[in-house]
Scaffold this motif. Structure first.
Motif, PDB file in Angstrom:
ATOM      1  N   PRO A  17      16.039   0.646   0.126  1.00 43.71           N
ATOM      2  CA  PRO A  17      16.437  -0.827   0.596  1.00 43.71           C
ATOM      3  C   PRO A  17      16.201  -1.792  -0.494  1.00 43.71           C
ATOM      4  O   PRO A  17      16.522  -2.980  -0.494  1.00 43.71           O
ATOM      5  CB  PRO A  17      15.702  -1.082   1.658  1.00 43.71           C
ATOM      6  N   GLY A  18      15.341  -1.578  -1.690  1.00 43.26           N
ATOM      7  CA  GLY A  18      14.787  -2.400  -2.571  1.00 43.26           C
ATOM      8  C   GLY A  18      13.844  -3.493  -1.908  1.00 43.26           C
ATOM      9  O   GLY A  18      13.315  -3.406  -0.843  1.00 43.26           O
ATOM     10  N   GLY A  34      -3.069  -7.016  -0.449  1.00 40.24           N
ATOM     11  CA  GLY A  34      -2.966  -7.247   0.861  1.00 40.24           C
ATOM     12  C   GLY A  34      -1.821  -7.440   1.662  1.00 40.24           C
ATOM     13  O   GLY A  34      -1.802  -7.057   2.811  1.00 40.24           O
ATOM     14  N   TRP A  35      -0.601  -7.531   0.955  1.00 45.70           N
ATOM     15  CA  TRP A  35       0.443  -7.706   1.581  1.00 45.70           C
ATOM     16  C   TRP A  35       1.148  -6.253   1.595  1.00 45.70           C
ATOM     17  O   TRP A  35       1.234  -5.525   0.921  1.00 45.70           O
ATOM     18  CB  TRP A  35       1.550  -8.640   0.757  1.00 45.70           C
ATOM     19  N   THR A  36       1.700  -6.005   3.067  1.00 47.14           N
ATOM     20  CA  THR A  36       2.165  -4.586   3.037  1.00 47.14           C
ATOM     21  C   THR A  36       3.202  -4.747   4.031  1.00 47.14           C
ATOM     22  O   THR A  36       3.267  -5.492   4.861  1.00 47.14           O
ATOM     23  CB  THR A  36       1.089  -3.541   3.505  1.00 47.14           C
ATOM     24  N   THR A  37       4.394  -3.858   4.202  1.00 47.87           N
ATOM     25  CA  THR A  37       5.259  -3.642   5.341  1.00 47.87           C
ATOM     26  C   THR A  37       5.126  -2.710   5.845  1.00 47.87           C
ATOM     27  O   THR A  37       5.694  -2.438   6.849  1.00 47.87           O
ATOM     28  CB  THR A  37       6.847  -3.633   4.456  1.00 47.87           C
ATOM     29  N   GLY A  38       4.076  -1.645   5.650  1.00 53.36           N
ATOM     30  CA  GLY A  38       3.434  -0.342   6.192  1.00 53.36           C
ATOM     31  C   GLY A  38       2.347  -0.720   6.746  1.00 53.36           C
ATOM     32  O   GLY A  38       1.797  -1.789   6.847  1.00 53.36           O
ATOM     33  N   ALA A  77       0.177   6.671 -10.799  1.00 52.06           N
ATOM     34  CA  ALA A  77       1.561   7.381 -10.473  1.00 52.06           C
ATOM     35  C   ALA A  77       1.613   8.065  -9.290  1.00 52.06           C
ATOM     36  O   ALA A  77       2.720   7.981  -8.360  1.00 52.06           O
ATOM     37  CB  ALA A  77       1.678   8.496 -11.408  1.00 52.06           C
ATOM     38  N   SER A  78       0.428   8.265  -8.582  1.00 53.00           N
ATOM     39  CA  SER A  78       0.506   8.799  -7.170  1.00 53.00           C
ATOM     40  C   SER A  78       0.818   7.756  -6.270  1.00 53.00           C
ATOM     41  O   SER A  78       1.801   7.809  -5.189  1.00 53.00           O
ATOM     42  CB  SER A  78      -1.011   9.100  -6.883  1.00 53.00           C
ATOM     43  N   GLU A  79       0.531   6.470  -6.535  1.00 53.80           N
ATOM     44  CA  GLU A  79       1.043   5.314  -5.517  1.00 53.80           C
ATOM     45  C   GLU A  79       2.235   4.815  -5.695  1.00 53.80           C
ATOM     46  O   GLU A  79       2.943   4.956  -4.739  1.00 53.80           O
ATOM     47  CB  GLU A  79      -0.205   4.131  -5.720  1.00 53.80           C
ATOM     48  N   LEU A  80       3.009   5.057  -6.793  1.00 51.04           N
ATOM     49  CA  LEU A  80       4.117   4.730  -6.920  1.00 51.04           C
ATOM     50  C   LEU A  80       5.252   5.775  -6.483  1.00 51.04           C
ATOM     51  O   LEU A  80       6.157   5.510  -5.911  1.00 51.04           O
ATOM     52  CB  LEU A  80       4.579   4.350  -8.468  1.00 51.04           C
ATOM     53  N   ALA A  81       4.567   6.955  -6.603  1.00 55.26           N
ATOM     54  CA  ALA A  81       5.382   8.019  -6.044  1.00 55.26           C
ATOM     55  C   ALA A  81       5.552   7.973  -4.722  1.00 55.26           C
ATOM     56  O   ALA A  81       6.349   8.123  -3.976  1.00 55.26           O
ATOM     57  CB  ALA A  81       4.954   9.450  -6.593  1.00 55.26           C
ATOM     58  N   ARG A  82       4.324   8.011  -3.971  1.00 51.43           N
ATOM     59  CA  ARG A  82       4.134   7.675  -2.480  1.00 51.43           C
ATOM     60  C   ARG A  82       5.198   6.307  -1.880  1.00 51.43           C
ATOM     61  O   ARG A  82       5.874   6.577  -1.032  1.00 51.43           O
ATOM     62  CB  ARG A  82       2.935   7.352  -2.074  1.00 51.43           C
ATOM     63  N   ASN A  83       5.119   5.386  -2.813  1.00 43.70           N
ATOM     64  CA  ASN A  83       5.854   4.258  -2.369  1.00 43.70           C
ATOM     65  C   ASN A  83       7.445   4.633  -2.398  1.00 43.70           C
ATOM     66  O   ASN A  83       8.067   4.110  -1.396  1.00 43.70           O
ATOM     67  CB  ASN A  83       5.944   2.833  -3.261  1.00 43.70           C
ATOM     68  N   LEU A 135       8.665   7.558  -1.882  1.00 44.47           N
ATOM     69  CA  LEU A 135       8.955   8.545  -0.681  1.00 44.47           C
ATOM     70  C   LEU A 135       8.756   7.809   0.494  1.00 44.47           C
ATOM     71  O   LEU A 135       9.748   7.708   1.532  1.00 44.47           O
ATOM     72  CB  LEU A 135       7.902   9.609  -0.781  1.00 44.47           C
ATOM     73  N   VAL A 136       7.679   6.812   0.845  1.00 45.14           N
ATOM     74  CA  VAL A 136       7.730   6.226   2.041  1.00 45.14           C
ATOM     75  C   VAL A 136       8.704   5.193   2.300  1.00 45.14           C
ATOM     76  O   VAL A 136       9.394   5.201   3.486  1.00 45.14           O
ATOM     77  CB  VAL A 136       6.181   5.438   2.430  1.00 45.14           C
ATOM     78  N   TYR A 137       8.954   4.367   1.367  1.00 43.13           N
ATOM     79  CA  TYR A 137       9.703   3.067   1.577  1.00 43.13           C
ATOM     80  C   TYR A 137      11.196   3.221   1.033  1.00 43.13           C
ATOM     81  O   TYR A 137      12.298   2.401   1.447  1.00 43.13           O
ATOM     82  CB  TYR A 137       9.058   1.685   0.737  1.00 43.13           C
ATOM     83  N   ALA A 138      11.398   4.224   0.269  1.00 42.89           N
ATOM     84  CA  ALA A 138      12.793   4.461   0.175  1.00 42.89           C
ATOM     85  C   ALA A 138      13.340   5.857   0.388  1.00 42.89           C
ATOM     86  O   ALA A 138      14.460   6.277  -0.074  1.00 42.89           O
ATOM     87  CB  ALA A 138      13.257   4.178  -1.639  1.00 42.89           C
ATOM     88  N   GLY A 139      12.657   6.605   1.024  1.00 35.61           N
ATOM     89  CA  GLY A 139      12.936   7.983   1.404  1.00 35.61           C
ATOM     90  C   GLY A 139      13.018   8.971   0.334  1.00 35.61           C
ATOM     91  O   GLY A 139      13.559   9.993   0.345  1.00 35.61           O
ATOM     92  N   GLY A 140      12.580   8.414  -0.997  1.00 38.73           N
ATOM     93  CA  GLY A 140      12.239   9.557  -2.107  1.00 38.73           C
ATOM     94  C   GLY A 140      13.086   8.883  -3.302  1.00 38.73           C
ATOM     95  O   GLY A 140      13.561   7.771  -3.198  1.00 38.73           O
ATOM     96  N   GLY A 141      13.044   9.414  -4.283  1.00 36.03           N
ATOM     97  CA  GLY A 141      13.613   9.101  -5.735  1.00 36.03           C
ATOM     98  C   GLY A 141      13.294   9.868  -6.771  1.00 36.03           C
ATOM     99  O   GLY A 141      13.165  11.202  -6.696  1.00 36.03           O
ATOM    100  N   GLN A 142      13.067   9.589  -7.993  1.00 35.90           N
ATOM    101  CA  GLN A 142      12.460  10.646  -9.121  1.00 35.90           C
ATOM    102  C   GLN A 142      11.605   9.691  -9.913  1.00 35.90           C
ATOM    103  O   GLN A 142      11.490   8.459  -9.994  1.00 35.90           O
ATOM    104  CB  GLN A 142      13.918  10.898  -9.856  1.00 35.90           C
ATOM    105  N   VAL A 143      11.023  10.708 -10.922  1.00 32.45           N
ATOM    106  CA  VAL A 143      10.180   9.905 -11.910  1.00 32.45           C
ATOM    107  C   VAL A 143      10.377  10.594 -13.297  1.00 32.45           C
ATOM    108  O   VAL A 143      10.855  11.981 -13.385  1.00 32.45           O
ATOM    109  CB  VAL A 143       8.806   9.937 -11.639  1.00 32.45           C
ATOM    110  N   SER A 144      10.434   9.906 -14.200  1.00 29.61           N
ATOM    111  CA  SER A 144      10.507  10.291 -15.498  1.00 29.61           C
ATOM    112  C   SER A 144       9.227  10.149 -16.255  1.00 29.61           C
ATOM    113  O   SER A 144       8.660   9.228 -16.122  1.00 29.61           O
ATOM    114  CB  SER A 144      11.525  10.050 -16.370  1.00 29.61           C
TER     115      SER A 144
END
Length: 133
Positions: A81-82, A93-97, A43-49, A51-60
């Protein structure tokens, strides 16, 4: 199924709140300490993604009670941006960050069910399920 709630992901403080709520839901669902740690880490990894890559979002957060089976379903949604190449994004190992490139692939290994849908220019939805053992 009972609801664990819906939370915004717009800041680092929100990621902390997501971790806390997921841990509480995992305890309520009867998860072992190891499985609590796995689902909270995912959950922490997906929430951080989000925030970092999409500028935020939401989780249910949803507690699933399919007696005798109990679990958690988490759905992370953003309008960022998808992901143009999902297979590549799920490669270790693949990252855009600047990270280690283990966020999506690592999260996938920590849960029992993992579904990622992304449309470039529209956003991403990641749904994960972890079952109590």
């Amino acid at each position: 199924m009972t609801g664990g709630g819906q939370l915004p992901i717009a800041s680092n403080a929100d990621i902390v709140m997501v971790r806390q709520r997921v841990r509480t839901a995992a305890v309520e669902s009867g998860f072992s300490l190891i499985d609590q740690t796995k689902v909270v880490t995912a959950a922490s990894e997906l929430a951080r993604n989000a925030l970092v890559y999409a500028g935020g979002g939401q989780v249910s957060i949803e507690i699933i009670d399919n007696t005798p089976r109990r679990g958690l379903r988490l759905e992370f949604r953003d309008e960022g941006p998808g992901i143009p190449d999902i297979a590549q994004a799920l490669t270790d190992g693949w990252t855009t960050g600047g990270g280690l490139g283990l966020g999506l692939s690592g999260s996938r290994r920590l849960v029992d069910e993992f579904d990622l849908v992304s449309v470039p220019g529209e956003g991403t939805t990641v749904t994960v399920t972890k079952w109590a053992r």
